[in-house]
Design a protein around this motif. Structure first.
Motif, PDB file in Angstrom:
ATOM      1  N   ILE A   1      18.974  39.538   3.171  1.00  0.00           N
ATOM      2  CA  ILE A   1      19.362  38.844   1.936  1.00  0.00           C
ATOM      3  C   ILE A   1      20.528  37.899   2.210  1.00  0.00           C
ATOM      4  CG2 ILE A   1      20.266  39.151  -0.405  1.00  0.00           C
ATOM      5  CD1 ILE A   1      18.785  41.863  -0.471  1.00  0.00           C
ATOM      6  N   LEU A   2      21.517  38.406   2.922  1.00  0.00           N
ATOM      7  CA  LEU A   2      22.678  37.585   3.274  1.00  0.00           C
ATOM      8  C   LEU A   2      22.263  36.353   4.072  1.00  0.00           C
ATOM      9  CD1 LEU A   2      25.731  37.061   3.711  1.00  0.00           C
ATOM     10  CD2 LEU A   2      25.624  38.664   5.622  1.00  0.00           C
ATOM     11  N   LYS A   3      21.378  36.545   5.034  1.00  0.00           N
ATOM     12  CA  LYS A   3      20.959  35.433   5.892  1.00  0.00           C
ATOM     13  C   LYS A   3      20.223  34.371   5.102  1.00  0.00           C
ATOM     14  CE  LYS A   3      18.326  34.470  10.112  1.00  0.00           C
ATOM     15  NZ  LYS A   3      17.498  35.068  11.203  1.00  0.00           N
ATOM     16  N   ARG A   4      19.345  34.794   4.174  1.00  0.00           N
ATOM     17  CA  ARG A   4      18.544  33.832   3.404  1.00  0.00           C
ATOM     18  C   ARG A   4      19.349  33.132   2.328  1.00  0.00           C
ATOM     19  NH1 ARG A   4      15.709  36.109   0.245  1.00  0.00           N
ATOM     20  NH2 ARG A   4      15.800  38.322   0.764  1.00  0.00           N
ATOM     21  N   THR A   5      20.216  33.867   1.625  1.00  0.00           N
ATOM     22  CA  THR A   5      20.871  33.346   0.427  1.00  0.00           C
ATOM     23  C   THR A   5      22.330  32.964   0.634  1.00  0.00           C
ATOM     24  OG1 THR A   5      21.608  35.524  -0.338  1.00  0.00           O
ATOM     25  CG2 THR A   5      19.379  34.824  -0.977  1.00  0.00           C
ATOM     26  N   ASP A   6      22.930  33.460   1.713  1.00  0.00           N
ATOM     27  CA  ASP A   6      24.353  33.219   1.984  1.00  0.00           C
ATOM     28  C   ASP A   6      25.250  33.795   0.887  1.00  0.00           C
ATOM     29  OD1 ASP A   6      26.269  32.292   3.793  1.00  0.00           O
ATOM     30  OD2 ASP A   6      26.556  30.424   2.693  1.00  0.00           O
ATOM     31  N   ILE A   7      24.729  34.767   0.131  1.00  0.00           N
ATOM     32  CA  ILE A   7      25.555  35.461  -0.853  1.00  0.00           C
ATOM     33  C   ILE A   7      26.449  36.454  -0.129  1.00  0.00           C
ATOM     34  CG2 ILE A   7      25.543  37.030  -2.833  1.00  0.00           C
ATOM     35  CD1 ILE A   7      22.908  35.793  -3.686  1.00  0.00           C
ATOM     36  N   VAL A   8      27.719  36.477  -0.461  1.00  0.00           N
ATOM     37  CA  VAL A   8      28.676  37.344   0.215  1.00  0.00           C
ATOM     38  C   VAL A   8      28.252  38.804   0.082  1.00  0.00           C
ATOM     39  CG1 VAL A   8      31.063  38.173   0.202  1.00  0.00           C
ATOM     40  CG2 VAL A   8      30.580  35.732  -0.103  1.00  0.00           C
ATOM     41  N   TYR A   9      28.223  39.521   1.215  1.00  0.00           N
ATOM     42  CA  TYR A   9      27.922  40.955   1.216  1.00  0.00           C
ATOM     43  C   TYR A   9      29.108  41.701   1.809  1.00  0.00           C
ATOM     44  CZ  TYR A   9      25.658  45.438   2.055  1.00  0.00           C
ATOM     45  OH  TYR A   9      25.352  46.780   2.055  1.00  0.00           O
ATOM     46  N   ASP A  10      29.661  42.642   1.045  1.00  0.00           N
ATOM     47  CA  ASP A  10      30.821  43.435   1.440  1.00  0.00           C
ATOM     48  C   ASP A  10      30.334  44.787   1.957  1.00  0.00           C
ATOM     49  OD1 ASP A  10      33.110  44.959   1.687  1.00  0.00           O
ATOM     50  OD2 ASP A  10      33.974  44.325  -0.214  1.00  0.00           O
ATOM     51  N   THR A  11      30.466  45.014   3.262  1.00  0.00           N
ATOM     52  CA  THR A  11      29.987  46.270   3.832  1.00  0.00           C
ATOM     53  C   THR A  11      30.804  47.467   3.373  1.00  0.00           C
ATOM     54  OG1 THR A  11      31.349  45.902   5.806  1.00  0.00           O
ATOM     55  CG2 THR A  11      29.061  45.141   5.886  1.00  0.00           C
ATOM     56  N   MET A  12      32.077  47.265   3.038  1.00  0.00           N
ATOM     57  CA  MET A  12      32.928  48.373   2.601  1.00  0.00           C
ATOM     58  C   MET A  12      32.454  48.950   1.269  1.00  0.00           C
ATOM     59  SD  MET A  12      35.179  48.833   4.964  1.00  0.00           S
ATOM     60  CE  MET A  12      36.460  49.798   4.135  1.00  0.00           C
ATOM     61  N   THR A  13      32.008  48.090   0.366  1.00  0.00           N
ATOM     62  CA  THR A  13      31.552  48.550  -0.952  1.00  0.00           C
ATOM     63  C   THR A  13      30.039  48.513  -1.085  1.00  0.00           C
ATOM     64  OG1 THR A  13      31.751  46.306  -1.873  1.00  0.00           O
ATOM     65  CG2 THR A  13      33.688  47.752  -2.041  1.00  0.00           C
ATOM     66  N   ALA A  14      29.340  48.078  -0.015  1.00  0.00           N
ATOM     67  CA  ALA A  14      27.879  47.930  -0.037  1.00  0.00           C
ATOM     68  C   ALA A  14      27.448  47.162  -1.284  1.00  0.00           C
ATOM     69  CB  ALA A  14      27.188  49.292   0.020  1.00  0.00           C
ATOM     70  N   SER A  15      27.987  45.959  -1.423  1.00  0.00           N
ATOM     71  CA  SER A  15      27.690  45.168  -2.623  1.00  0.00           C
ATOM     72  C   SER A  15      27.704  43.682  -2.307  1.00  0.00           C
ATOM     73  CB  SER A  15      28.702  45.472  -3.729  1.00  0.00           C
ATOM     74  OG  SER A  15      30.007  45.090  -3.348  1.00  0.00           O
ATOM     75  N   PHE A  16      26.890  42.952  -3.078  1.00  0.00           N
ATOM     76  CA  PHE A  16      26.879  41.503  -3.040  1.00  0.00           C
ATOM     77  C   PHE A  16      27.813  40.963  -4.119  1.00  0.00           C
ATOM     78  CE2 PHE A  16      22.734  42.720  -1.339  1.00  0.00           C
ATOM     79  CZ  PHE A  16      22.668  41.927  -0.190  1.00  0.00           C
TER      80      PHE A  16
ATOM     81  N   PHE B   1      21.436  48.539  -7.175  1.00  0.00           N
ATOM     82  CA  PHE B   1      21.469  47.415  -8.108  1.00  0.00           C
ATOM     83  C   PHE B   1      22.271  47.745  -9.379  1.00  0.00           C
ATOM     84  CE2 PHE B   1      19.587  44.106 -10.965  1.00  0.00           C
ATOM     85  CZ  PHE B   1      19.879  43.006 -10.186  1.00  0.00           C
ATOM     86  N   ASN B   2      23.405  48.373  -9.201  1.00  0.00           N
ATOM     87  CA  ASN B   2      24.357  48.480 -10.302  1.00  0.00           C
ATOM     88  C   ASN B   2      25.148  47.176 -10.362  1.00  0.00           C
ATOM     89  OD1 ASN B   2      23.778  51.082 -11.243  1.00  0.00           O
ATOM     90  ND2 ASN B   2      24.995  52.009  -9.619  1.00  0.00           N
ATOM     91  N   VAL B   3      25.336  46.665 -11.548  1.00  0.00           N
ATOM     92  CA  VAL B   3      25.949  45.341 -11.728  1.00  0.00           C
ATOM     93  C   VAL B   3      27.160  45.452 -12.649  1.00  0.00           C
ATOM     94  CG1 VAL B   3      25.576  42.975 -12.523  1.00  0.00           C
ATOM     95  CG2 VAL B   3      23.684  44.253 -11.483  1.00  0.00           C
ATOM     96  N   ARG B   4      28.246  44.788 -12.248  1.00  0.00           N
ATOM     97  CA  ARG B   4      29.402  44.680 -13.144  1.00  0.00           C
ATOM     98  C   ARG B   4      30.082  43.338 -12.896  1.00  0.00           C
ATOM     99  NH1 ARG B   4      34.668  45.859 -11.304  1.00  0.00           N
ATOM    100  NH2 ARG B   4      34.763  46.358  -9.078  1.00  0.00           N
ATOM    101  N   HIS B   5      30.621  42.760 -13.967  1.00  0.00           N
ATOM    102  CA  HIS B   5      31.347  41.504 -13.796  1.00  0.00           C
ATOM    103  C   HIS B   5      32.753  41.811 -13.315  1.00  0.00           C
ATOM    104  CE1 HIS B   5      32.749  42.620 -17.855  1.00  0.00           C
ATOM    105  NE2 HIS B   5      33.791  41.844 -17.610  1.00  0.00           N
ATOM    106  N   ILE B   6      33.288  40.940 -12.479  1.00  0.00           N
ATOM    107  CA  ILE B   6      34.645  41.155 -11.959  1.00  0.00           C
ATOM    108  C   ILE B   6      35.575  39.999 -12.318  1.00  0.00           C
ATOM    109  CG2 ILE B   6      33.930  42.711 -10.117  1.00  0.00           C
ATOM    110  CD1 ILE B   6      33.998  40.407  -8.168  1.00  0.00           C
TER     111      ILE B   6
END
Length: 215
Positions: A30-45, A61-66
Motif C-alpha cells: 500500500i505504501l509503495k503504490r500510494t505513498d501514504i505515510v505508514y507508521d510501523t510503531m502504531t501500525a497505521s497509515f 481499519f480503525n479510523v480516527r481524525h487527528i
C-alpha cells in the motif's frame, strides 16, 4: 470504531469484502503504490482528506481524525461511502502526479456511459444545493483550506485525498435560468481510481461535506 452498518445494510457486503482485501494486503505494498505515510510503531497509515488528517490502523481499519477540529466533520469515522471508497483506494489505487489538467466526468474512462447518473447524483445536487447560496459555499470552502479560482460566479479547488484535487464551479440562478455547476477532477484521478463509479462516490462524499457544514 463501529462503522454503523446494519446487517441488512446494502453497504455491509462490499465493506466486508474490501476490508478483507485490505487485511490481506501487505501494508508496504500500500505504501509503495500510494505513498501514504505508514507508521510501523502504531501500525497505521496517515491519510489527508478534505482538510482533515486521519489515522487508519492496519489491519483492523480503525479510523480516527487527528486534526481538523475547526472543520468538525469526519466522514471516514462513520460514512459508509467514504470508508468503502478509501478501502478501494488502499487496496487498488496508485499515486501519480497530476499534470495540472482537469477532466470533466465525461472525459474519464466510462464517464460518458455513466454521465446521466453522475449529473443527477452530483452536479445537479451541487447546483441546486448551493447555486443560490454562494456566500455559504465560499465560507465552507475557506474552512477546508480550498483555493479560490476565477471560473464561474464562484469556484474553488481543494484536495480530496493526497494530491487528488477537485474543482467545483457554480453559476448563480436567477429568475430566468436555474443555477448550474461543474465538477472537475485532476487528471491523476483515473490512475488512483479505476472505475467511473468511484469518481461518482468522490462527488457524493464532497457534496455530503458541503451539506454537513451548511449549518
Amino acid at each position: 470504531m463501529d462503522p454503523g452498518y446494519r446487517k441488512d445494510s446494502k453497504e455491509m457486503l462490499p465493506y466486508e469484502y474490501y476490508l478483507k482485501l485490505y487485511q490481506e494486503t501487505d501494508p508496504y505494498d500500500i505504501l509503495k503504490r500510494t505513498d501514504i505515510v505508514y507508521d510501523t510503531m502504531t501500525a497505521s497509515f496517515r491519510l489527508h482528506m478534505m482538510g482533515v488528517t486521519y489515522q487508519i490502523t492496519y489491519p483492523d481499519f480503525n479510523v480516527r481524525h487527528i486534526d481538523g477540529e475547526k472543520i468538525g466533520w469526519y466522514p471516514l469515522e462513520g460514512k459508509a461511502n467514504a470508508r468503502i471508497l478509501v478501502l478501494r483506494y488502499l487496496n487498488e489505487g496508485v499515486r501519480a502526479p497530476a499534470s495540472g489538467k482537469f477532466l470533466t466526468y465525461r472525459e474519464i474512462p466510462w464517464g460518458e456511459v455513466y454521465y446521466k447518473q453522475f449529473n443527477g447524483r452530483c452536479i445537479s445536487r451541487l447546483a441546486f444545493g448551493f447555486g443560490n447560496k454562494l456566500e455559504k459555499f465560499e465560507e465552507i470552502m475557506n474552512k477546508i483550506g480550498a483555493v479560490k479560482l476565477k471560473a464561474g460566479d464562484v469556484s474553488y479547488e481543494f484536495e480530496f485525498i493526497d494530491d487528488l484535487k477537485l474543482r467545483m464551479i457554480l453559476w448563480e440562478g436567477d429568475e430566468e435560468f436555474p443555477p448550474s455547476a461543474q465538477i472537475l477532477f485532476s487528471d491523476n484521478f483515473p490512475i488512483a481510481f479505476h472505475q467511473g463509479e468511484d469518481m461518482a462516490v468522490v462527488g457524493d462524499v464532497a457534496i455530503d461535506m458541503l451539506k454537513a457544514l451548511d449549518k
